[in-house]
Every structure is written in structure tokens, then in C-alpha cells.
Design a protein around this motif. Sequence first.
Motif, PDB file in Angstrom:
ATOM      1  N   LEU A 118      13.502   2.645   4.015  1.00 53.40           N
ATOM      2  CA  LEU A 118      13.098   1.457   4.255  1.00 53.40           C
ATOM      3  C   LEU A 118      11.589   1.243   4.633  1.00 53.40           C
ATOM      4  CD1 LEU A 118      13.490  -1.562   5.229  1.00 53.40           C
ATOM      5  CD2 LEU A 118      14.312  -0.604   7.542  1.00 53.40           C
ATOM      6  N   GLY A 119      11.122   2.285   5.438  1.00 53.42           N
ATOM      7  CA  GLY A 119       9.608   2.360   5.758  1.00 53.42           C
ATOM      8  C   GLY A 119       8.844   2.466   4.334  1.00 53.42           C
ATOM      9  N   GLY A 120       9.319   3.330   3.615  1.00 54.54           N
ATOM     10  CA  GLY A 120       8.296   3.390   2.118  1.00 54.54           C
ATOM     11  C   GLY A 120       8.622   2.053   1.455  1.00 54.54           C
ATOM     12  N   ASN A 121       9.666   1.296   1.561  1.00 51.62           N
ATOM     13  CA  ASN A 121       9.573  -0.067   0.685  1.00 51.62           C
ATOM     14  C   ASN A 121       8.805  -0.884   1.441  1.00 51.62           C
ATOM     15  OD1 ASN A 121      11.560  -2.972   0.511  1.00 51.62           O
ATOM     16  ND2 ASN A 121      11.321  -1.565  -1.392  1.00 51.62           N
ATOM     17  N   LEU A 122       8.323  -1.019   2.679  1.00 51.68           N
ATOM     18  CA  LEU A 122       7.476  -1.723   3.280  1.00 51.68           C
ATOM     19  C   LEU A 122       6.146  -1.465   3.279  1.00 51.68           C
ATOM     20  CD1 LEU A 122       9.573  -2.005   6.576  1.00 51.68           C
ATOM     21  CD2 LEU A 122       9.443  -3.846   5.056  1.00 51.68           C
ATOM     22  N   ALA A 123       5.904  -0.269   3.007  1.00 51.89           N
ATOM     23  CA  ALA A 123       4.547   0.348   2.960  1.00 51.89           C
ATOM     24  C   ALA A 123       3.796   0.481   1.711  1.00 51.89           C
ATOM     25  CB  ALA A 123       4.197   1.543   3.846  1.00 51.89           C
ATOM     26  N   GLN A 124       4.726   0.281   0.594  1.00 55.09           N
ATOM     27  CA  GLN A 124       4.462   0.803  -0.623  1.00 55.09           C
ATOM     28  C   GLN A 124       3.275  -0.249  -1.023  1.00 55.09           C
ATOM     29  OE1 GLN A 124       7.211  -0.744  -4.050  1.00 55.09           O
ATOM     30  NE2 GLN A 124       8.077  -1.815  -2.349  1.00 55.09           N
ATOM     31  N   ASP A 125       2.458   0.411  -2.039  1.00 53.14           N
ATOM     32  CA  ASP A 125       1.087  -0.479  -2.656  1.00 53.14           C
ATOM     33  C   ASP A 125       1.638  -1.658  -3.469  1.00 53.14           C
ATOM     34  OD1 ASP A 125      -1.285  -1.110  -2.743  1.00 53.14           O
ATOM     35  OD2 ASP A 125      -2.148   0.929  -2.928  1.00 53.14           O
ATOM     36  N   THR A 126       0.641  -2.550  -3.725  1.00 56.40           N
ATOM     37  CA  THR A 126       0.877  -3.468  -4.814  1.00 56.40           C
ATOM     38  C   THR A 126       1.114  -2.717  -6.119  1.00 56.40           C
ATOM     39  OG1 THR A 126       0.151  -5.497  -6.034  1.00 56.40           O
ATOM     40  CG2 THR A 126      -1.412  -3.912  -5.258  1.00 56.40           C
ATOM     41  N   ARG A 127       1.960  -3.344  -7.101  1.00 51.49           N
ATOM     42  CA  ARG A 127       2.274  -3.059  -8.443  1.00 51.49           C
ATOM     43  C   ARG A 127       1.364  -3.645  -9.476  1.00 51.49           C
ATOM     44  NH1 ARG A 127       5.547   1.140  -6.426  1.00 51.49           N
ATOM     45  NH2 ARG A 127       5.898   1.690  -8.590  1.00 51.49           N
ATOM     46  N   CYS A 128       0.247  -4.175  -9.289  1.00 45.51           N
ATOM     47  CA  CYS A 128      -0.630  -4.844 -10.293  1.00 45.51           C
ATOM     48  C   CYS A 128      -1.308  -3.596 -11.136  1.00 45.51           C
ATOM     49  CB  CYS A 128      -1.972  -5.432  -9.524  1.00 45.51           C
ATOM     50  SG  CYS A 128      -3.128  -5.693 -10.854  1.00 45.51           S
ATOM     51  N   TRP A 129      -0.787  -3.770 -12.401  1.00 43.74           N
ATOM     52  CA  TRP A 129      -1.008  -2.967 -13.446  1.00 43.74           C
ATOM     53  C   TRP A 129      -2.470  -2.306 -13.460  1.00 43.74           C
ATOM     54  CZ3 TRP A 129       2.205  -6.564 -14.619  1.00 43.74           C
ATOM     55  CH2 TRP A 129       1.532  -7.902 -15.148  1.00 43.74           C
ATOM     56  N   TYR A 130      -3.485  -3.383 -13.418  1.00 45.63           N
ATOM     57  CA  TYR A 130      -5.010  -3.006 -13.536  1.00 45.63           C
ATOM     58  C   TYR A 130      -5.137  -2.018 -12.386  1.00 45.63           C
ATOM     59  CZ  TYR A 130      -5.146  -6.871 -16.605  1.00 45.63           C
ATOM     60  OH  TYR A 130      -4.974  -7.888 -17.538  1.00 45.63           O
ATOM     61  N   TYR A 131      -4.771  -2.323 -10.980  1.00 40.11           N
ATOM     62  CA  TYR A 131      -5.262  -1.522  -9.994  1.00 40.11           C
ATOM     63  C   TYR A 131      -4.445  -0.107 -10.156  1.00 40.11           C
ATOM     64  CZ  TYR A 131      -4.601  -0.049  -4.962  1.00 40.11           C
ATOM     65  OH  TYR A 131      -4.487   0.889  -3.776  1.00 40.11           O
ATOM     66  N   ARG A 132      -3.312   0.018 -10.504  1.00 42.43           N
ATOM     67  CA  ARG A 132      -2.470   0.973 -10.334  1.00 42.43           C
ATOM     68  C   ARG A 132      -2.907   1.810 -11.680  1.00 42.43           C
ATOM     69  NH1 ARG A 132       1.757   0.915  -6.609  1.00 42.43           N
ATOM     70  NH2 ARG A 132       2.573   3.034  -7.445  1.00 42.43           N
ATOM     71  N   ASP A 133      -3.355   1.300 -12.569  1.00 45.87           N
ATOM     72  CA  ASP A 133      -3.750   2.270 -13.869  1.00 45.87           C
ATOM     73  C   ASP A 133      -5.398   2.737 -13.812  1.00 45.87           C
ATOM     74  OD1 ASP A 133      -1.535   1.879 -15.078  1.00 45.87           O
ATOM     75  OD2 ASP A 133      -2.234   0.706 -16.737  1.00 45.87           O
ATOM     76  N   GLY A 134      -6.011   2.463 -12.437  1.00 42.80           N
ATOM     77  CA  GLY A 134      -7.196   2.976 -12.397  1.00 42.80           C
ATOM     78  C   GLY A 134      -8.445   2.130 -12.541  1.00 42.80           C
ATOM     79  N   TRP A 135      -8.097   0.951 -12.751  1.00 44.57           N
ATOM     80  CA  TRP A 135      -9.594   0.053 -13.394  1.00 44.57           C
ATOM     81  C   TRP A 135     -10.067  -0.111 -12.031  1.00 44.57           C
ATOM     82  CZ3 TRP A 135      -9.463  -3.402 -17.780  1.00 44.57           C
ATOM     83  CH2 TRP A 135      -8.529  -2.883 -19.001  1.00 44.57           C
ATOM     84  N   ASN A 136     -11.334  -0.201 -11.879  1.00 46.24           N
ATOM     85  CA  ASN A 136     -12.189  -0.106 -10.824  1.00 46.24           C
ATOM     86  C   ASN A 136     -12.311  -1.826 -10.587  1.00 46.24           C
ATOM     87  OD1 ASN A 136     -14.017   0.626  -8.972  1.00 46.24           O
ATOM     88  ND2 ASN A 136     -15.727   0.197  -9.959  1.00 46.24           N
ATOM     89  N   CYS A 137     -11.073  -2.196  -9.697  1.00 51.33           N
ATOM     90  CA  CYS A 137     -11.210  -3.620  -9.386  1.00 51.33           C
ATOM     91  C   CYS A 137     -11.576  -3.775  -7.932  1.00 51.33           C
ATOM     92  CB  CYS A 137      -9.670  -4.237  -9.635  1.00 51.33           C
ATOM     93  SG  CYS A 137      -8.557  -3.429  -8.574  1.00 51.33           S
ATOM     94  N   TYR A 138     -11.705  -5.021  -7.358  1.00 55.59           N
ATOM     95  CA  TYR A 138     -12.016  -5.166  -6.067  1.00 55.59           C
ATOM     96  C   TYR A 138     -11.300  -4.412  -5.005  1.00 55.59           C
ATOM     97  CZ  TYR A 138     -14.506  -9.656  -6.835  1.00 55.59           C
ATOM     98  OH  TYR A 138     -15.506 -10.715  -7.284  1.00 55.59           O
ATOM     99  N   ARG A 139     -10.027  -4.144  -5.337  1.00 53.16           N
ATOM    100  CA  ARG A 139      -8.944  -3.587  -4.381  1.00 53.16           C
ATOM    101  C   ARG A 139      -9.388  -2.047  -4.516  1.00 53.16           C
ATOM    102  NH1 ARG A 139      -4.833  -4.535  -1.505  1.00 53.16           N
ATOM    103  NH2 ARG A 139      -4.653  -6.733  -2.241  1.00 53.16           N
TER     104      ARG A 139
END
Length: 334
Positions: A118-139
Motif C-alpha cells: 500500500l505504501g509503495g502504491n502511494l509513494a510511487q513516482d509518476t509514469r511519464c515516459w519522458y521523465y522515466r526514460d531519463g530525459w532532462n525535463c523539469y522534474r
Amino acid sequence: MAVIRDMMPAFQLFQPTTTDEALGLLDQYQEQAWVLAGGLDSFDWLKDRVKRPAAVVDLGGVEELSAIRSATGGGLTIGAMAKLREVVRHPDVRSQYGLLAEAAGLVASPQIRNQGTLGGNLAQDTRCWYYRDGWNCYRAGGTICYADTPTAMNREHCILGASRCVAVNPSDTAPALVALDAEMDIRSSAGTRSVPAEQFFLGPDVDIMRMTVLEPNDLLAAIRVPGTWAGARFYFEKSRDRQVWDFALASVASAARITNGVIEDIRIAVNGVAPTPLRLRAAEDAVRGRQLTDEVAAQAGEAATAGVRPLAHNGYKVALLRNLVTRSVRGGEA
């Protein structure tokens, strides 16, 4: 574009057996520590080498963080390491807080619910593919949101609350806990503090680098669900492309007290449409104290979509949000 290596970087693995031991490790390593719960989000980050912690603190051996127990004065206290399957199956959750049981039961697939917490489901990071694939976005510390450009793929992104970043929160259980007025117990070496679920999540206008209020030396220890909404009329709906595995395109959770057809009180929360789980106060106010009719329910749906700003490819979420909220007030199909 990121280079996907599918190989974890080297790190030290710690497996504490008490909360105090875990907190000591977090104090020692600070920003270089990574908390491991079920591991389903963590392993993606580590395998792709986007995250490179010096220490991984595995909470799987801290039994006190897994308990589900009745709270003094009513309600439930659910350890953050409680498996999603245990939340779904627990008799008190099912009988008194079916909203949470239903939301947890729609997370991904049975295999993932067997492992995920439950805690992991709540605290997981966003799934935006640009961010998760390592693109140098704002986040990620950059100077652009790749999902908010003329050629972007942004079908799954937000229509409300954007502030530079347009990524959405992916948690299925979060809107249910916001609707239930839950509180998060956060522990650190300095003590324990409680944060309402509604305030646990951070939008990019507050901190674009984080999804929650958790600091590097914090540990989400438990989720406390008060007895306030026990046995209320609940509604949960998750709209997604496939009926298993997929994250929500949009979801809604509501808890209502209805007497003789009058909506005495109601809480409505949505996710998948904004950077954080969003409580819809305007929609609540539109129906509270009124006789439940189709027209009144539709007014809640209209209130929910005030101020929407769809992107190039997610305009469908406007009608989707309106219909989800309408159905949540009706308690069924609109």
C-alpha cells in the motif's frame, strides 16, 4: 533519449528488521538512500540506471510495518508495508471501507498485488515516459517539459493543475484514501508526524522534484483510516485501456452519506487528471444537502471540469472526468 541498459548499478543493500534500524540507515545515507518496499517501481528505476543510490534499504523484514489493525476509537491503521492483496482481503477493510478494497483490487494484476504494498502504491513516482526514460525535463532538473511541446505524446497527461510539469499521479489507492479522509503517519529519527492524505502529495507548483512530502530521512510507516466514513455509500471507478495491468487514464473515488434520498455529506477525489490526487470540493458543494437526482449528479460532473486545460492529445479526459464524477454521485451508470 535515455540509454536503457537493463542492469542495476552497484549499491549497498541493507535489510533492517526494525523501524528504528531503518531510520538510522536513512539518517546515515540521506539523499543517497533508496527505500525498497515491494520493489515494483524501484526495480524499473534501478535496472534502467536512471536512479543510482549508494544504499538500498529493504523494508521487507520490518514486520511492524505490515500489520492491519483496529485503531483506538474506531477506524483502521494499515502498515505501509501491507501487501495490496492483504488490504483487499482484510475483513474489516472489506466490510467497513469497501472503497479502499476495491481501489487496491484494481491495481495492475494479481501477481503485482501479491508483491506490491500500500505504501509503495502511494509513494510511487509518476509514469511519464519522458521523465522515466531519463530525459532532462523539469522534474529531472532540466528546463523543459517534453510532454508539453507541439510534437509531444501526452495522451495520458494532466488536464488540471499543471505547473511546468504535466505528469499525473499514478496511484490507484490514493484517491480512495483522500475520499476516506485518511492520514499518513510519517516517521523519522525526530519522531512521528501525521499528514492528511490530501496534503501528502505535492504538485509541481510546490516542488517539481517530488511527488510527496517525504524527505530523504522520512519513512511512511502507516496509513490511518478514521471511522468517520465507515459503512458509507462508496463508489470507485478506474478507466484504463485494458482491464488488467494498465494505469488509470482517470479514476474517481467517493464516499457519501445519503438519508431519504438527500446527500447529507460527500467527498469526491479523482486521479489521473492532475499532478496529484485531487479532491473536488466544488463538485461536493454542488450536491451536498440536495436531493439526489440525475440533474444534481450532472451538476457535480460539470463542476469537476471547471478550469480544465487539455493538451493536444488528451481532450477526451474532459468528458471522461465529467462522466466519472457524475456516476460517482449517482452511485452507478450515468
